[in-house]
Design an enzyme around this catalytic site. Structure first.
Site, PDB file in Angstrom:
ATOM      1  CG  ASP A  15     153.945  -6.264  30.880  1.00  0.00           C
ATOM      2  OD1 ASP A  15     154.565  -7.338  31.005  1.00  0.00           O
ATOM      3  OD2 ASP A  15     152.704  -6.193  30.794  1.00  0.00           O
ATOM      4  CE1 TYR A  40     147.906  -7.744  27.755  1.00  0.00           C
ATOM      5  CE2 TYR A  40     149.918  -6.446  27.852  1.00  0.00           C
ATOM      6  CZ  TYR A  40     148.941  -7.182  28.488  1.00  0.00           C
ATOM      7  OH  TYR A  40     148.983  -7.341  29.843  1.00  0.00           O
ATOM      8  CG  HIS A  99     149.037 -13.505  29.567  1.00  0.00           C
ATOM      9  ND1 HIS A  99     149.012 -12.700  28.463  1.00  0.00           N
ATOM     10  CD2 HIS A  99     148.464 -12.773  30.538  1.00  0.00           C
ATOM     11  CE1 HIS A  99     148.449 -11.544  28.750  1.00  0.00           C
ATOM     12  NE2 HIS A  99     148.090 -11.563  30.013  1.00  0.00           N
TER      13      HIS A  99
END
Length: 274
Positions: free
Chosen positions: A43, A48, A108
């Protein structure tokens, strides 16, 4: 590895590696080690800033003989201002990951333009470029409102899920549509609860000793026995090994009842809005 079947028939490993903070050379090394250990679900997220590292690790593994079909690669979209911008954002992630398709793509969090973003995702899904689509951090109210406009029901909803926040109302809301819950931060990111990290809870420690397992393994086992996907994050290979070795024992009804009773249904992260 045990798998779950999504509401569109696609199968997904029930346990994977969360990659938040795994960046740069060290991040790529950790992801490659996870592949060596046996992880196939990964994931990531645009937020990120490690999609390139994940893509490199996956493509190296494919060159080494592991079939692409063995992997379940998931990433998450940052907010887009329109459907067209979301399309470009999806294409960017595919390019950065250096993959021709994604096994799962999530929004998200509940953004103002989530519905427009999801329409873009539905288009890529119909083309087969996205094998499944879903959402992240949508509580029961947000989920119920969101699916009213979905042509394709989300396959996954990735949310804060741990012993103190077990998302029972959300799970009940999603049951009829077959949307599966995926747990981020199953160990509560090491936060101290009543001056004690969850992994040091005396009763949890006692339960773990009974099975010759660690408290972390008991927590993960508790969730997978309920059909909840877990993606614990770690950069340490020995922790990866520990986290994946949870398929050789089962918890007793009494132990399941104790762990179930720890639920407070309250978020422990300031930015969430369930």
């Amino acid at each position: 590895m045990q798998t779950l079947t999504l509401n569109n028939g696609i199968t997904m490993p029930i346990l994977g590696l969360g990659t938040y903070t795994l960046t740069g050379r060290a991040g790529k090394k950790a992801m490659s080690e996870a592949i060596e250990v046996g992880y196939r679900l990964f994931d990531s997220a645009q937020m990120y800033r490690n999609e390139s590292e994940l893509g490199a690790a996956i493509n190296n593994a494919i060159k080494g003989g592991i079939k692409r079909e063995e992997f379940f690669i998931q990433t998450k979209l940052l907010e887009s201002s329109s459907e067209e911008e979301a399309k470009r954002s999806i294409e960017k992630s595919l390019k950065v990951l250096n993959l021709s398709y994604l096994d799962s793509l999530l929004i998200h969090m509940p953004y103002a333009q989530s519905k427009a973003m999801y329409r873009a995702m539905e288009g890529f899904y119909r083309q087969g470029i996205l094998k499944s689509i879903g959402i992240s951090n949508f509580g029961a109210k947000a989920y119920n409102e969101f699916i009213k406009t979905c042509e394709i029901i989300p396959a996954i909803n990735q949310c804060e899920t741990h012993l103190l926040m077990q998302q029972k109302p959300l799970r009940e809301a999603m049951k009829a549509k077959g949307t599966l819950l995926q747990s981020w931060s199953p160990f509560i990111a090491g936060k101290n609860i009543a001056r004690c990290p969850i992994l040091e809870n005396p009763t949890l420690v006692s339960i773990a000793q009974k099975y010759n397992k660690t408290p972390a393994q008991v927590i993960l086992r508790y969730f997978i026995e309920q059909g909840i996907s877990v993606i614990p994050k770690t950069s340490k290979k020995h922790r990866m090994v520990e986290n994946i070795n949870i398929f050789d024992f089962s918890l007793s009804p009494k132990d399941m009842e104790f762990l179930n009773g720890l639920d407070t249904n309250k978020s422990l992260f300031s930015w969430t809005n369930y």
